[in-house]
Every structure is written in C-alpha cells, then in structure tokens.
Design an enzyme around this catalytic site. Structure first.
Site, PDB file in Angstrom:
ATOM      1  NE  ARG A 115      -4.107  -1.948   2.321  1.00 32.94           N
ATOM      2  CZ  ARG A 115      -4.421  -2.548   3.065  1.00 32.94           C
ATOM      3  NH1 ARG A 115      -4.189  -1.978   4.649  1.00 32.94           N
ATOM      4  NH2 ARG A 115      -4.993  -3.411   3.447  1.00 32.94           N
ATOM      5  NE  ARG A 149      -7.306   5.546   2.497  1.00 31.48           N
ATOM      6  CZ  ARG A 149      -8.038   4.696   3.616  1.00 31.48           C
ATOM      7  NH1 ARG A 149      -8.842   5.515   3.880  1.00 31.48           N
ATOM      8  NH2 ARG A 149      -7.781   3.921   4.511  1.00 31.48           N
TER       9      ARG A 149
END
Length: 341
Positions: free
Chosen positions: A23, A27
């Site tokens: 990931r 974000r």
C-alpha cells in the site's frame, strides 16, 4: 539488466536489501490525497489509466523504492466475474449480488473490465526506469471469495466459512472460478509489463489447518503453476497473512518463488523453517512504522539481521497505514539503505 528487487526475487543475495511497502501508493501521501480529491471515488481513480499510473509512481518519485506495485484493488476480479462493485464512503467495498444469496451461475463474466488495468501497467512501465521492478498483483481465491459470498468485508468471514463447511461443492466452484479469472488477470498484467506478481491472501489466518490446505494452499498452487507455465521465469510472491506456522507448508507446497511474512511471525523462526534459499519478504509491523522512534530502527535492524543469510526483500507485515508520517518512511528507507549484510 534486472533491478535489485527482481534479482533478489530470482534467488540472488546482495549486500544491499531491496525494499517496497505494501500500500505504498495511498492515503498517507499528500499527492495521493490531492489526486483522489480531484478524481472522485476510489474505483474511478483505479479505472483512470493516467491517474492510476501516476498514483503507482508517486512513492517511487518520493522515496526511490526498488519496486512499484500497481495501483488497483483485489476486488477487480469479482467485478470482472460479473458482480457489481461499489466503494462507499465510510463503509468500504460492497459487491452484489451476494453469493450467499444466489448462485455463481447468475453472474455473467465481463472480462473487458480488466483491460484498463492492463493499460495502467503499460503506462507505468513507460514511466519508471529499468532498475525499478514493476509488480502486479491479485487477491488469492479464499480472500476474494470471502467478499463475494458476504458482499462486503467481515471480521470473522462467517458467511464464507459456513458455506465452505456446509456446501464445499458450491464453495469450491466459486474458488475455482476465481482461480481461473486470476490466472488470466495475472498473465494479462505480465504481458502488459509486470515483472513479478504477488498473490494477497489477506484473510488466510481465519481458517482451520485442513481448510487452509483446501482453500489457500491448493488454489494458490494451481494459480502459480498456471502462471509459471504461461509466463516462465516471472516470479510469483505468495502472501498468506495470518498463516502462522502454516506458512512453512504454504512455502513448500504452493510453488511460489518467494513468501511474504506478516508482522506476527518471528523472522528468526521464518529464516529457520522456510525452504533454504527461498526469498522472503517482510516483516515490519505497520504500526511501528506509524509510531516511529528508536524502536523502529532497532526492529528494522533485527529483521535485516534475521534474514541476512537468504535473499530478502524488506517490506511491512501488511499495508502502510494512512496516518503514517512521511518522515518515518524516510527513516525506514534510510535505515534499510545503510545496512549491509
């Protein structure tokens, strides 16, 4: 000439340890948040080839990691198998119809939904240099099936586990269909430019040992063999999160060339119990990366030392959290880069 990461996945050891983070495009990066706000929903971002390629390369530009992993989602496969897919704010992914309520035969395959993902791989390949390994991925059948059966995520994967016990024939048909689509999907990514691929079995830890053999090891072995037959020499990494002591059997029986090790596994145990010479990937706790401090550096050194005698790709035990400070990632990168085995 192969990059350091690809060379390591092929079983070669070097003084420097390659790294990437699960990931890593996400974000915690302000540039990602800015682009996400501009493009709208998550699925719209995944299906915008230029934007998805940009997200994929953002952490490479910022940190210089050795691997760029395709920005996409494991639920693209059920979406291509005919389920409707939505990502709802504050709720996560929703698939319909739930296979707990209907049969697999009710779905009509839509393989063209995979094409924009291949276009993203092709675009990323044009944006990165030869020393950066491009990683494709897919979810493993058990993990994907938990979403397809329940229609959304769940804490204990109750619906899928009950179906697997009560009607193993129907559940097996779902797993087989996922495996078939996954082989085509991974081969498509490789043909578009992916140099290695990873199978994510994020929920494998919820299964009893005999169920683990049936629903994790067997389908992953089938996928790996098919991908290697169609794309000889392309490394397949297996990541059965939560496998615990079952990781050794997974490593021996699935045919993957490298295994991801989650943060709950002692790296000294893994170094001792996994097949000799098999590349390993992992296994820093993502929450320690978020916390930072001296323990981050100490634990990083401990992991590097534990795997010093075999090919090792430094990574996290699972995905990086959205609240992880960027300076902690820089500290981790610099610590790994400075270490010599």
């Amino acid at each position: 000439m192969a990059g350091l990461l690809l060379d390591t996945l092929r079983g070669n050891r070097a003084d420097q340890v390659p790294m990437w983070l699960m990931r890593q495009a996400g974000r915690y990066l302000p540039e990602y948040r800015e682009l996400r706000a501009e493009k709208g929903g998550f699925l719209a971002l995944v299906y915008d080839t230029e934007a998805a390629a940009e997200v994929t390369v953002q952490p490479i530009r910022r940190f210089g990691f050795d691997g760029a992993i395709l920005f996409s989602d494991i639920l693209i496969v059920p979406y291509a198998m005919g389920q409707d897919l939505q990502f709802l704010a504050g709720e996560g992914p929703h698939l319909s119809p739930r296979l707990a309520d209907t049969t697999l035969s009710a779905l009509q395959r839509v393989p063209e939904r995979l094409e924009p993902i291949y276009a993203t791989v092709d675009r990323v390949k044009a944006l990165i240099g030869p020393q950066t390994t491009l990683l494709g991925f897919a979810g493993s059948p058990w993990t994907v099936a938990t979403y397809m059966v329940n229609g959304e995520g769940s804490k204990d994967h109750h619906a899928a586990r009950v179906m697997a016990y009560k009607d193993p024939g129907a559940f097996g048909a779902i797993v087989d269909a996922i495996a078939d689509m996954t082989v085509d999907y991974l081969v498509g990514q490789i043909e578009a430019g992916a140099e290695a691929v990873q199978l994510f079995d994020s929920w494998s830890g919820s299964l009893a040992p005999d169920e683990f053999e049936r629903w994790v090891i067997a389908p992953n072995a089938r996928i790996t063999a098919a991908v290697q037959a169609r794309c000889p020499g392309v490394p397949v990494i297996g990541f059965p999160k939560g496998a615990g002591a079952k990781l050794a059997a997974y490593a021996r029986e699935t045919g993957v060339v490298a295994v991801g090790v989650d943060e709950t596994i002692d790296p000294l145990w893994a170094a001792r119990e996994l097949p000799a010479g098999m590349p390993v990937q992992g296994n820093l706790d993502p929450l320690l990366l978020e916390a930072g401090g001296d323990r981050l550096v100490e634990r990083t050194h401990a992991i590097l030392e534990a795997f010093a005698d075999r090919p090792h790709v430094f990574n996290l035990g699972h995905g990086i959290g959205q609240h992880t400070p960027i300076d902690h990632v820089v500290t981790l990168r610099d610590t790994v880069r400075a270490w010599r085995g």
